[in-house]
Scaffold this motif. Structure first.
Motif, mmCIF file in Angstrom:
data_model
loop_
_atom_site.group_PDB
_atom_site.id
_atom_site.type_symbol
_atom_site.label_atom_id
_atom_site.label_comp_id
_atom_site.label_asym_id
_atom_site.label_seq_id
_atom_site.Cartn_x
_atom_site.Cartn_y
_atom_site.Cartn_z
ATOM 1 N N CYS A 12 -67.203 -19.643 -10.964
ATOM 2 C CA CYS A 12 -66.561 -18.697 -11.886
ATOM 3 C C CYS A 12 -65.446 -18.015 -11.100
ATOM 4 N N PRO A 18 -63.431 -21.366 -18.162
ATOM 5 C CA PRO A 18 -64.569 -22.243 -17.860
ATOM 6 C C PRO A 18 -64.818 -22.264 -16.350
ATOM 7 N N VAL A 51 -69.700 -15.107 -17.323
ATOM 8 C CA VAL A 51 -68.444 -15.826 -17.562
ATOM 9 C C VAL A 51 -67.642 -15.188 -18.694
ATOM 10 N N ASN A 315 -70.557 -26.349 -17.644
ATOM 11 C CA ASN A 315 -69.882 -25.735 -18.809
ATOM 12 C C ASN A 315 -70.508 -26.195 -20.121
#
Ligand SMILES: [Zn+2]
Ligand SMILES: [Zn+2]
Length: 341
Positions: A12, A18, A51, A315
């Motif tokens: 991250c 993503p 995220v 992801n």
């Protein structure tokens, strides 16, 4: 074992993006730390909050992942009690100060200087990770890494929530039937509790899943339970569930919010808190919670249901979790045991 110089990690780099697949130097364990070869790492809703930028002050860039099952690949200086090759689990709580009043009082989960795996320390979405030895749980060698991984946060936070819900609970509501609920439902029902599982309206598959795992009743969260509850745990990050759960619990009942982040809680009348109902949150974990949960899950024969993804598909795993389409827990299968790195 031979430790390579470089490793693949899913990183991250900034909230809202993503995860990026990166080749990084394999980290070196400092004093009191071990280098771990990651076998499996669970995917937790907290990783989605990370995220999405919903958690304050992450270390950036950071390798997410705090449900790590790994073997010890190497030990740093001054490491005792863990041997190379040993199977361990690493949870969200990655380091505490050991000196503050919370640490000294058995509430290390509230240590204000604590570091968290996959948030303020690098975590397990990588081929290798380092961890503080004191925050590694030794695991039985025969345990399957993929099925054990969800115990390390979903299982553990669920179990802490369950314990703070109170001793005498017979009728337990669970709002949001994801990874944590699917473990806790097995534990609570096997301990003789009657579990009432609440899902999104129309989620027939989720309700059938809950019944299969021992729930006495399953229905929509907008629906009142068929009888008042002694306690309810909210795992879904939806603030609107708080007043619904307060209405569902009997006088003296407790509503526990088990997540790290929740959307805003709407205003509600005092009458639904009145009669000594309690509303509280659960934050993080203590090592004692982890030991208790791992012992309890083994004794009760808890079996997690997982959907596995390769590390590079982290992801996709997060997207599956976000969509609500998963049954049970998503787990990154990073390496197979015995396979060479
Ligand atoms: Zn402390
Ligand atoms: Zn988690």
């Amino acid at each position: 074992m031979r430790v390579p110089e470089r490793m693949t990690a899913m990183v991250c780099e900034a909230p809202g993006l993503p995860l990026a697949r990166r080749e990084l130097d394999v980290p070196r364990p400092a004093a009191g730390e071990v280098l771990l070869r990651v076998l499996a790492c669970g995917v937790c809703r907290t990783d989605l909050h990370l995220v999405d930028g919903e958690l304050p002050d992450p270390k950036l860039p950071v390798v997410p992942g705090h449900e790590i099952v790994a073997t010890v690949a190497a030990a740093g200086p001054d490491v005792a009690g863990l041997a190379v090759g040993q199977l361990v689990g690493v949870p969200w709580l990655g380091w505490t100060c050991g000196a503050c009043r919370y640490c000294r009082g058995g509430r290390e989960n509230l240590c204000q200087r604590a570091l968290f795996t996959g948030y303020t320390r690098d975590g397990g979405y990588a081929e290798f990770a380092v961890a503080d030895t004191r925050f590694c749980f030794p695991l039985p060698g025969g345990l399957d890494p993929v099925h054990a991984a969800p115990l390390l946060c979903a299982g553990l936070i669920g179990y802490r929530s369950y314990r703070v819900a109170g001793e005498g609970v017979e009728r337990l509501g669970i709002y949001g039937f994801g990874a944590a609920a699917h473990i806790l439902c097995q534990i609570a029902s096997r301990e003789g509790k009657r579990v009432f599982a609440f899902t999104r309206a129309g989620d027939e598959a989720g309700q059938a899943f809950a019944r299969r795992l021992g729930a006495a009743w399953a229905g929509a969260s907008t629906q009142p339970p068929p009888e008042p509850l002694d306690a309810a745990i909210i795992f879904a990050p939806v603030g609107a569930l708080v007043p619904l759960a307060l209405r569902a619990v009997a006088p003296g009942g407790t509503v526990v919010c088990g997540g790290i982040h929740m959307s805003e809680i709407p205003a509600f009348p005092y009458s639904i808190l009145w009669q000594e109902r309690t509303l509280r949150s659960v934050a993080n974990l203590t090592r004692a919670d982890g030991e208790a949960l791992l012992e309890r899950a083994a004794a009760l024969g808890v079996r997690t249901e997982v959907q596995t993804f390769p590390l590079a598909a982290a992801n996709e795993a997060l997207a599956a979790l976000r969509s609500g389409a998963l049954q049970g827990a998503a787990v990154l299968e990073v390496a197979r045991r015995g396979a060479r790195p």
